[in-house]
Scaffold this active site. Structure first.
Site, short mmCIF file in Angstrom:
data_model
loop_
_atom_site.label_atom_id
_atom_site.label_comp_id
_atom_site.label_asym_id
_atom_site.label_seq_id
_atom_site.Cartn_x
_atom_site.Cartn_y
_atom_site.Cartn_z
CD GLU A 250 65.81 50.71 -25.73
OE1 GLU A 250 66.64 50.85 -26.64
OE2 GLU A 250 66.10 50.77 -24.52
CE LYS B 182 67.82 47.94 -29.30
NZ LYS B 182 68.10 49.05 -28.40
CD1 TRP C 45 67.19 47.04 -19.01
CD2 TRP C 45 65.55 45.55 -18.77
NE1 TRP C 45 66.89 46.54 -20.26
CE2 TRP C 45 65.89 45.63 -20.14
CE3 TRP C 45 64.55 44.68 -18.39
CZ2 TRP C 45 65.26 44.86 -21.13
CZ3 TRP C 45 63.92 43.91 -19.36
CH2 TRP C 45 64.28 44.01 -20.72
C1 BGC Z 1 68.68 47.62 -25.04
C2 BGC Z 1 68.30 47.75 -23.58
C3 BGC Z 1 69.53 47.53 -22.74
C4 BGC Z 1 70.66 48.46 -23.16
C5 BGC Z 1 71.94 48.19 -22.41
C6 BGC Z 1 69.81 48.57 -25.36
O1 BGC Z 1 70.20 48.41 -26.68
O2 BGC Z 1 67.57 47.91 -25.85
O3 BGC Z 1 67.32 46.80 -23.25
O4 BGC Z 1 69.23 47.74 -21.40
O5 BGC Z 1 70.92 48.28 -24.53
O6 BGC Z 1 72.38 46.89 -22.58
#
Ligand code: BGC
Length: 772
Positions: A498, A609, A358
């Site tokens: 997350e 996070k 995203w």
């Molecule tokens: C983040 C995500 C992100 C991904 C790639 C992850 O650590 O939580 O939101 O899309 O990294 O950058």
């Protein structure tokens, strides 16, 4: 002495002024991997990490990633493959290697020239026998000939005559995760190791899963000070999976010799026979010569900067960081290929397998949509081309419509691994793809934004509406009705944060789903009324039932959304978690976990996070009153650790919008300096694409206050930090090049070469552009 002046006149002639140079002023092997990422060069076709071409460096991950070259083999998922390394040029003085890690080095300086898109280096080398050699080099990946790279190394023996032995190498032994035995995979199978023609090296490999061929070649010669080739004993001497051409050259004490290496890469995606195409590109380079090739490259770079540059008068450090971010974004963007995305680490590193997240839609798109709409369209089309895979993904998960994968490579299948292995060998079940669904709304959101910004009717009618309808269908089927409260819910879901996985009714996801359903219904109704033939074509193509859009609206109206005013709960049950506020920060001003929560598992504490409710306010702020925005920013800020580099930029913009300018500037620093300061501790893995792009958003959309009004009028509500005298940037807005200049008291908007006045709104007042 300026950085530039420390180089010899021949390199000074190629370098921009210091304000465009990022410097590595001391060679520290422990920092080498981070510099390989920071100084990585990319030209929209491929990216090459900044390895020391001389080799003999222990801490190194040589890598060349080419857009669209993916493979799985033993990996957990399809990964952007590390293709053969063309950047090597080993140099010996009678068997003693000449490199930053052999012998003693002094006067080391390496710079990344952001303006001209090249890396220049110098140092003084002393070998074990006391022989001193001045080494200088310059490397670039051509913007004018995107398949080609150029390297020049100048050697000057200072205290004795020298005999230099040279190996021009194309190395196919490379693997992904070279320094990570658990993940190491060799994705390319070697097919040919041979001479390019009468001279030069050629390696042909192919991906092991799908047989996609990759050709890599090089041609090297040594020139004296008059430009006459002086190499001797040239011989093609391959060994194993390494194509190598040996040559030697004598240089008298004080005489400078120049080793020139041209390299090229073609893949099966380019639609040409590899070796002939490659040989021709290298022949052309040789014919035009290094100087002409550099000039053509620099002109292309200048054309990009004439649109991309953002000038911040009064803030030198931030100025350079911002240009650093934009430089890397431009390197990974394809202006010609709409079948490739942009990976979370650009073309600069292996983390996240080169996959699109995203990040692309919500963080990268706005920069491209406003400044390089052609790239914005390519990125939107990349998703559109993978719509069938997203449809299959939805079916597989028992949903309807199109569900875009959390991680996307070339096939559009879900590439987020179900399992990963920790460094200690333990297996870790990764649930992200199972529960993190908001990427589907992000695809819809950014297609709408692209359309609103560009008014690209062709895209909208051919691709945009279909994306919007299929994503709405997904959400309509993803909602679960609960008779107990008569509402729809999204259960078992992960929001942007997350660390709480899975949860029920994540406010971010529910609001975005709601937006997707209502917006799709709205645009389809508009299309039906204004463009009935387009609507009819779409209905037929996706078998849209007449009642579907109404049903989307009905479901959206009964979707549980939580509070619309006051404090918004991130998900059901969040407010009951163990609470605590952040009170300490590290040397990079990054927040530290409150002591009191140290022993509480992530799921059970209130610490996030990354921005989640604040992210929702960032995208859908118009749905909330200013006091609600301020209250939530304040509350969640104290609980967000920003362990994803996506997060600080969002807090910067929301800080500006809620009147917290001073705090906002600290977030801008965290976002802009992610890789210059290595404040996430993983710059060695590549450059953080999303934070680079949200840094642009923070400056232009945040401090410049730019956006689109409901009526489609360009709006500005600037709020410059006190230290900024002036903010200047450009847009390619609906076919016009606009130059915006904002000072503490004034905004001017000039249209380049235009005659039509541009209406815009500044701090509430509608104005017309001053015509140039
Ligand atoms: C983040 C995500 C992100 C991904 C790639 C992850 O650590 O939580 O939101 O899309 O990294 O950058």
């Amino acid at each position: 002495m300026s950085l530039r002046e420390q180089f010899s006149p021949r390199l000074q002639a190629l370098l921009a002024r210091d304000e465009w140079l990022v410097a590595e002023e001391e060679y520290d092997p422990a920092q080498n991997l981070a510099y390989e990422s920071r100084f990585c060069l990319a030209n929209g076709y491929m990216g090459s990490r900044a390895v020391h071409e001389e080799g003999f460096v222990k801490n190194t991950l040589p890598a060349c990633y080419v857009h669209g070259v993916f493979d799985r083999s033993e990996a957990f998922q399809r990964e952007l493959c590390n293709t053969p390394d063309w950047a090597k040029l080993k140099i010996y003085q009678e068997r003693e290697p000449l490199s930053p890690e052999s012998g003693r080095i002094a006067e080391y300086l390496r710079v990344l020239d952001l303006k001209n898109g090249l890396v220049a280096k110098r140092y003084l080398h002393t070998d074990s026998r006391g022989r001193r050699t001045r080494v200088e080099s310059v490397k670039l990946l051509s913007r004018a000939m995107p398949h080609c790279a150029l390297l020049r190394v100048w050697l000057t023996p200072l205290n004795a005559d020298a005999l230099f032995e040279i190996e021009d190498i194309v190395d196919a032994t490379v693997t992904n995760f070279m320094d990570f035995p658990r993940f190491r995979v060799k994705h390319l199978q070697v097919e040919k190791i041979e001479c390019l023609g009468a001279e030069g090296c050629y390696v042909e490999t192919k991906t092991r899963d799908r047989d996609l061929p990759v050709g890599t070649g090089s041609f090297t010669r040594v020139l004296n000070e008059k430009g006459v080739p002086v190499q001797r004993n040239r011989a093609f001497r391959p060994y194993g999976e390494i194509a190598c051409e040996f040559m030697d050259v004598r240089a008298e004490q004080g005489e400078t010799i120049c080793i020139e290496k041209f390299s090229a890469v073609y893949t099966g995606r380019d639609g040409k026979p590899l070796k002939p195409a490659l040989a021709q590109a290298l022949a052309e380079l040789s014919h035009h010569g290094f100087e002409a090739a550099v000039q053509a490259h620099v002109e292309k770079q200048a054309a990009l900067w004439s649109l991309a540059d953002v000038q911040l008068t009064g803030d030198e450090k931030m100025q350079k960081a911002l240009r650093f971010d934009l430089f890397h974004l431009l390197g990974a963007a394809s202006f010609t290929d709409d079948r490739v995305g942009i990976g979370a680490k650009l073309l600069h590193g292996e983390e996240y397998g080169g996959h699109s997240f995203w990040d692309t839609e919500l963080f990268l798109h706005p920069f491209f949509d406003y400044v390089f709409p052609q790239v914005g369209r390519n990125l939107a089309n990349y998703r559109y081309h993978l719509l069938d895979a997203a449809r299959r993904n939805a079916r597989r998960n028992s949903h309807q419509g199109a569900q875009f994968p959390w991680e996307s490579a070339d096939t559009g299948e879900e590439e987020c691994p179900q399992w990963t292995i920790e460094p200690d060998g333990s297996c870790y079940r990764c649930h992200v793809a199972e529960y993190e669904h908001h990427v589907t709304a992000a695809v819809a959101y950014s297609a709408v934004q692209y359309y609103r910004i560009t008014q690209d009717q062709d895209f909208w009618e051919r691709q945009g509406l279909e994306l919007l309808a299929e994503t709405a269908r997904f959400w309509a089927s993803r909602l679960q009705y609960d008779a107990a409260d008569g509402a729809y819910h999204i259960r078992q879901v992960t929001g942007p944060d997350e660390w709480h996985e899975p949860v029920d009714d994540n406010a971010y996801t529910n609001r975005l789903a709601h937006w997707n359903l209502v917006t799709a219904a709205g645009y389809l109704a508009e299309c039906r009324a204004a463009r009935p033939e387009v609507y009819a074509r779409l209905r037929q193509k996706i078998r849209l039932k007449a009642e579907e859009p109404e049903e989307w609206k009905r479901r959206a109206a009964s979707l549980y959304l939580g509070a619309s005013q006051g404090l918004i709960e991130q998900f059901q049950g969040y407010f009951a978690l163990a609470d605590g506020e952040i009170t300490q920060w590290d040397q990079n001003k990054m927040p530290l976990l409150p002591e009191t929560l140290r022993l509480v598992p992530k799921q059970q504490r209130c610490i996030l996070k990354q921005a989640d409710v604040v992210m929702m306010l960032f995208l859908l702020g118009q749905e909330f009153d200013p006091e609600t925005q301020r209250l939530n920013f304040d509350y969640y800020e104290k609980r967000t650790l920003h362990r994803s580099s996506l997060s600080p930029g969002v807090h910067c913009i929301m800080g500006i919008r809620t009147g917290e300018s001073a705090r906002a500037y600290e977030y801008l620093e965290r976002s802009a300096y992610v890789d210059l300061d290595d404040n996430q501790g993983n710059t060695r893995e590549g450059i953080h694409a999303a934070s680079a792009a949200i840094t642009w958003q923070s400056v232009v959309l945040g401090y410049g206050g730019m956006g689109l009004g409901k009526d489609g009028l360009l709006e500005f509500a600037p709020q410059l930090p006190d230290r900024w005298e002036k903010l200047q940037f450009s847009l390619q807005y609906r076919g016009r090049v606009l130059r915006v200049c904002i000072t503490q008291n004034e905004l001017s908007l000039m249209q380049e070469g235009g005659v039509t006045p541009v209406a815009y709104r500044c701090n509430g007042t509608v104005r017309q552009a001053i015509l140039s």
